[in-house]
Design a protein around this motif. Structure first.
Motif, PDB file in Angstrom:
ATOM      1  N   ALA B  22       0.840  -1.198   0.000  1.00  0.00           N
ATOM      2  CA  ALA B  22       0.000   0.000   0.000  1.00  0.00           C
ATOM      3  C   ALA B  22       0.876   1.250   0.000  1.00  0.00           C
ATOM      4  O   ALA B  22       0.657   2.180  -0.785  1.00  0.00           O
ATOM      5  CB  ALA B  22      -0.911  -0.007   1.226  1.00  0.00           C
ATOM      6  N   VAL B  23       1.893   1.242   0.841  1.00  0.00           N
ATOM      7  CA  VAL B  23       2.785   2.395   0.914  1.00  0.00           C
ATOM      8  C   VAL B  23       3.461   2.619  -0.431  1.00  0.00           C
ATOM      9  O   VAL B  23       3.522   3.736  -0.945  1.00  0.00           O
ATOM     10  CB  VAL B  23       3.836   2.184   2.035  1.00  0.00           C
ATOM     11  N   THR B  24       3.962   1.535  -1.002  1.00  0.00           N
ATOM     12  CA  THR B  24       4.644   1.655  -2.290  1.00  0.00           C
ATOM     13  C   THR B  24       3.691   2.177  -3.368  1.00  0.00           C
ATOM     14  O   THR B  24       4.052   3.032  -4.164  1.00  0.00           O
ATOM     15  CB  THR B  24       5.197   0.284  -2.720  1.00  0.00           C
ATOM     16  N   LEU B  25       2.481   1.660  -3.355  1.00  0.00           N
ATOM     17  CA  LEU B  25       1.501   2.088  -4.354  1.00  0.00           C
ATOM     18  C   LEU B  25       1.172   3.571  -4.214  1.00  0.00           C
ATOM     19  O   LEU B  25       1.243   4.329  -5.185  1.00  0.00           O
ATOM     20  CB  LEU B  25       0.215   1.266  -4.219  1.00  0.00           C
ATOM     21  N   VAL B  26       0.865   3.961  -2.981  1.00  0.00           N
ATOM     22  CA  VAL B  26       0.401   5.331  -2.761  1.00  0.00           C
ATOM     23  C   VAL B  26       1.531   6.338  -2.969  1.00  0.00           C
ATOM     24  O   VAL B  26       1.337   7.387  -3.569  1.00  0.00           O
ATOM     25  CB  VAL B  26      -0.199   5.471  -1.344  1.00  0.00           C
ATOM     26  N   PHE B  27       2.729   5.989  -2.473  1.00  0.00           N
ATOM     27  CA  PHE B  27       3.793   6.983  -2.502  1.00  0.00           C
ATOM     28  C   PHE B  27       4.781   6.806  -3.646  1.00  0.00           C
ATOM     29  O   PHE B  27       5.657   7.617  -3.831  1.00  0.00           O
ATOM     30  CB  PHE B  27       4.545   6.989  -1.168  1.00  0.00           C
ATOM     31  N   PHE B  28       4.679   5.715  -4.375  1.00  0.00           N
ATOM     32  CA  PHE B  28       5.597   5.586  -5.496  1.00  0.00           C
ATOM     33  C   PHE B  28       4.872   5.402  -6.833  1.00  0.00           C
ATOM     34  O   PHE B  28       4.986   6.235  -7.718  1.00  0.00           O
ATOM     35  CB  PHE B  28       6.601   4.465  -5.263  1.00  0.00           C
ATOM     36  N   ALA B  32       4.278   8.252  -9.664  1.00  0.00           N
ATOM     37  CA  ALA B  32       5.048   7.991 -10.877  1.00  0.00           C
ATOM     38  C   ALA B  32       4.118   7.960 -12.084  1.00  0.00           C
ATOM     39  O   ALA B  32       4.407   8.555 -13.127  1.00  0.00           O
ATOM     40  CB  ALA B  32       5.806   6.677 -10.747  1.00  0.00           C
ATOM     41  N   ALA B  33       2.978   7.303 -11.914  1.00  0.00           N
ATOM     42  CA  ALA B  33       2.011   7.225 -13.007  1.00  0.00           C
ATOM     43  C   ALA B  33       1.477   8.616 -13.346  1.00  0.00           C
ATOM     44  O   ALA B  33       1.354   8.988 -14.515  1.00  0.00           O
ATOM     45  CB  ALA B  33       0.868   6.296 -12.621  1.00  0.00           C
ATOM     46  N   GLU B  34       1.197   9.387 -12.309  1.00  0.00           N
ATOM     47  CA  GLU B  34       0.726  10.762 -12.512  1.00  0.00           C
ATOM     48  C   GLU B  34       1.748  11.569 -13.298  1.00  0.00           C
ATOM     49  O   GLU B  34       1.412  12.304 -14.223  1.00  0.00           O
ATOM     50  CB  GLU B  34       0.514  11.437 -11.150  1.00  0.00           C
ATOM     51  N   ALA B  35       3.010  11.410 -12.922  1.00  0.00           N
ATOM     52  CA  ALA B  35       4.081  12.159 -13.585  1.00  0.00           C
ATOM     53  C   ALA B  35       4.129  11.805 -15.056  1.00  0.00           C
ATOM     54  O   ALA B  35       4.238  12.683 -15.924  1.00  0.00           O
ATOM     55  CB  ALA B  35       5.422  11.866 -12.920  1.00  0.00           C
ATOM     56  N   VAL B  36       4.029  10.497 -15.313  1.00  0.00           N
ATOM     57  CA  VAL B  36       4.052  10.066 -16.708  1.00  0.00           C
ATOM     58  C   VAL B  36       2.866  10.678 -17.454  1.00  0.00           C
ATOM     59  O   VAL B  36       3.005  11.202 -18.558  1.00  0.00           O
ATOM     60  CB  VAL B  36       4.023   8.519 -16.811  1.00  0.00           C
ATOM     61  N   TYR B  37       1.714  10.670 -16.817  1.00  0.00           N
ATOM     62  CA  TYR B  37       0.523  11.236 -17.458  1.00  0.00           C
ATOM     63  C   TYR B  37       0.707  12.733 -17.729  1.00  0.00           C
ATOM     64  O   TYR B  37       0.532  13.203 -18.841  1.00  0.00           O
ATOM     65  CB  TYR B  37      -0.705  10.983 -16.571  1.00  0.00           C
ATOM     66  N   PHE B  38       1.087  13.483 -16.704  1.00  0.00           N
ATOM     67  CA  PHE B  38       1.196  14.935 -16.863  1.00  0.00           C
ATOM     68  C   PHE B  38       2.308  15.348 -17.825  1.00  0.00           C
ATOM     69  O   PHE B  38       2.271  16.433 -18.387  1.00  0.00           O
ATOM     70  CB  PHE B  38       1.417  15.614 -15.502  1.00  0.00           C
ATOM     71  N   SER B  39       3.297  14.451 -17.983  1.00  0.00           N
ATOM     72  CA  SER B  39       4.397  14.811 -18.879  1.00  0.00           C
ATOM     73  C   SER B  39       3.933  14.894 -20.339  1.00  0.00           C
ATOM     74  O   SER B  39       4.629  15.428 -21.181  1.00  0.00           O
ATOM     75  CB  SER B  39       5.541  13.809 -18.742  1.00  0.00           C
TER      76      SER B  39
END
Ligand SMILES: Nc1ncnc2c1ncn2[C@@H]1O[C@H](COP(=O)(O)OP(=O)(O)OP(=O)(O)O)[C@@H](O)[C@H]1O
Ligand SMILES: [Mg+2]
Lengths: 352, 293
Positions: B22-28, B32-39
């Motif tokens: 859960a921690v890895t999903l929420v904080f990594f 990371a997915a958001e960053a890829v999307y916004f890029s």
């Protein structure tokens, strides 16, 4: 080749004395074994010769040179460690060549020496392996190889066989002896195994609590142990000890009343020792005492008989050659051959 | 033989790893997915509309001389921090390994920097080196050195390098010390009987046997220099003067949070992610093979 001279060597750790003054001259080419129970200071003594421990008192000389202040690297010795201490990141060849390279030998000379050692120790096929790809016995041989390529003045061994299984141990023991005879290098060998000690040694140093109890040829120690400790330590199964006392006429009488054909200073308390292999079954009419048999072990080559001297008396072991059919519960008449008796002062433990 | 505890049921193992996941999903993975999307998106100046622009953000980032400069700064910074965090740590570990009396006092003292939060560590160095008020700054001035990292970019870079390395020193020290203590004494004794002096023993026995530790720390330190030094830089120089200490991670923050260029900043962080993944993969593939024995 060199002599090693220990003169009044002592060692203390933070004021705790662990070696109490050892004197011994180890002759050129001699194989000396230091033997004793765990914690008696064997390794400490050996490491002082190697230069890995500081010498608290006395001197150690290799050849004519006192080495107290000499670094291990300048002592011209080689050591085989109990855990072999092979360099894990080097191949067998590199392990053996390491010391030669440091000494600046040419590549050809190194190759020649390593090949020769590898041939003697049958390591030829393993030279490119790393230590972790070797079996225990092979590692042991590499450790030996690393020592012999250096052609040092003195070999030091600290229980080099104790990590091997029983069969390999016997085999390597023979190999070490043969190798040492062939090379003729002065050797000091530490072990707590008395069979190893007896078979390898030209001379033995029996160490007990940091004191050399006796120094001598193995057979001397077997035949004339200087103290109760040596008597009990050398020989397997261990010597029988019986309490006795010297009467007014000096004749030694055992606690059970058995009169022995031996004398001691009148009125003194003695411990009588006799080896299991020296007790002899006697005719009923000539029996000095009787062994009440508890248990018998048939080993094939010989038979070990456990029992007590008289009913409920002290424990006694008897070793007979070959197979002897003796049932538990038997009352076995025994003789004590006078020439095989060892008498010790009960108070000091010294031989009388 | 190792005894293994075996649990029946399929659920328990998942339950046990769930918090970590859960921690890895929420904080990594999510960021990371958001960053890829916004890029791949561009927002208008008011954040009211976003449009898909493909790789345009990436093209813009790589065309930006400021970004290439930041690359350069990062390269110098991370190499310097890694070296400066590792070499003194190794030296200290070798010395601490020899200390017999008060060993734990030394070790504790050397561990302290690690317990200090990055921003606080930054402030500490700030106090020491602040022109005009810092103790060290004044000492330097007294020695005739013109110290002012607020104006001199090289001095600023030097200061954040030292501060960042200092912070990581303890970690390296601890691992080096453990590594040293794991080397059997008898190996060194055997080497000294074989004729090796102290330095030769270190070079031919200790260093090779430490290489797994060294390699591990190298990876950790590079990643540290890339990412975790944000706090130190933020506290000490804020990326200045004139971007002299703006490493990639700081530029991601600056362009995104201060400059509000969400697309560009996301593209940068994707680049950063790829760099670190590549770096780690290369390290493990090529370096690790040589350090194991
Ligand atoms: N570094 C040390 N500091 C303090 N005491 C030590 C140290 N090394 C050894 N001793 C002590 O010195 C004594 C002799 O130790 P040593 O290792 O020589 O025994 P040993 O005869 O080789 O025993 P073993 O057969 O178990 O190897 C022991 O009582 C041990 O506790
Ligand atoms: Mg020992």
């Amino acid at each position: 080749m060199a002599t090693v001279t220990l003169s009044a060597v002592t060692k203390s750790y933070a004021g705790n004395a662990v070696i109490h003054g050892i004197d011994c001259v180890i002759e050129d080419g001699e194989f000396v074994v230091i033997v004793g129970p765990s914690g008696c200071g064997k390794s400490t003594l050996l490491r002082m010769v190697a230069g890995l421990e500081a010498i608290t008192g006395g001197t150690i000389a290799i050849g004519d040179r006192v080495v107290n202040q000499v670094e291990p690297k300048d002592r011209d010795i080689a050591m085989v460690f109990q855990n072999y201490a092979l360099y894990p990141h080097m191949t067998v060849f590199q392990n053996m060549a390491y010391g030669l390279k440091i000494r600046g030998l040419s590549r050809d000379a190194i190759r020649a020496r390593v090949d020769k050692a590898a041939e003697i120790l049958q390591l030829g096929a393993l030279l490119e392996r790393t230590p972790r790809q070797l079996s225990g016995g092979q590692r042991q041989r590499v450790a030996m190889g690393r020592a012999i390529v250096r052609e040092p003045q003195v070999f030091l061994f600290d229980e080099p066989l104790s990590n091997l299984d029983a069969k390999l141990r016997v085999q390597m023991r023979v190999e070490i002896k043969r190798l040492q005879q062939r090379l003729g290098t002065t050797s000091i060998y530490v072990t707590h195994d008395q069979t190893e000690a007896m078979t390898l040694a030209d001379r033995l140093i029996v160490l007990n609590g940091g004191i050399a109890e006796q120094i001598g040829r193995p057979i001397e120690l077997y035949e004339r142990p200087a103290s109760l400790f040596v008597a009990g330590f050398i020989g397997s199964p261990a010597m029988n000890f019986l309490d006795g006392a010297a009467g007014d006429d000096g004749r030694v009488v055992l606690a059970g009343g058995t009169v022995l054909a031996a004398t001691a200073p009148a009125g003194s308390g003695v411990t009588v020792g006799i080896r299991p292999e020296h007790l002899v079954p006697a005719a009923e009419s000539e029996a000095a005492a009787h062994l009440h048999v508890d248990m018998v072990e048939l080993l094939g080559a010989d038979t070990i008989v456990y029992g007590t001297l008289g009913e409920g008396g002290p424990a006694l072991l008897l070793r007979l050659a070959g197979i002897a059919q003796i049932a538990a519960g038997t009352r076995l008449p025994l003789g004590f051959p006078p020439e095989q008796l060892h008498l010790f002062d009960r108070a000091t433990g010294k031989r009388l | 033989m190792q005894r293994r505890v075996v649990f029946d049921g399929k659920l328990l193992p998942y339950l046990l790893v769930a918090p970590q996941l859960a921690v890895t999903l929420v904080f990594f993975f999510w960021p990371a997915a958001e960053a890829v999307y916004f890029s791949t998106q561009r927002q208008d100046a008011f954040g009211l509309s976003t449009v898909f622009v493909g790789f345009e953000n990436f093209a813009a980032v790589f065309a930006d001389p400021g970004y290439l400069h930041s690359f350069q700064v990062t390269a110098i910074f991370s190499v310097a921090v890694t070296l400066l965090a590792m070499l003194p740590a190794l030296l200290l570990a070798v010395m601490a390994d020899r200390v017999v009396r008060f060993a734990s006092v030394y070790k504790t003292a050397l561990m302290l920097p690690y317990a200090v939060a990055p921003a606080i560590a930054g402030v500490l160095w700030l106090f020491l080196f602040a022109p005009g008020i810092g103790i060290v700054a004044n000492a330097l001035k007294w020695l005739g050195i013109d110290w002012n990292y607020l104006l001199n970019g090289n001095q600023a870079l030097l200061l954040v390098i030292v501060a960042a390395a200092w912070k990581q020193l303890s970690y390296n020290f601890l691992f080096f010390l453990a590594g040293l203590q794991a080397i059997p004494k008898s190996l060194l004794e055997a080497a000294s009987i074989d004729g090796a002096g102290g330095f030769l023993r270190f070079r031919t026995i200790v260093l090779p046997l430490l290489s797994p530790t060294t390699f591990f720390l190298f990876v950790v330190d590079v990643v540290y220099a890339f990412f975790e030094t944000f706090g130190v830089i933020h506290a000490v120089t804020g990326g200045g003067p004139s971007k002299a200490t703006e490493i990639l991670i700081y530029k991601v923050y600056y362009d995104g949070v201060v400059g509000l260029d969400l697309g560009g900043s996301s593209a940068q962080s994707v680049v950063l992610m790829i760099i670190v993944i590549a770096l780690t993969a290369v390290q493990f593939r090529y370096v690790e093979r040589r350090v194991h024995y």
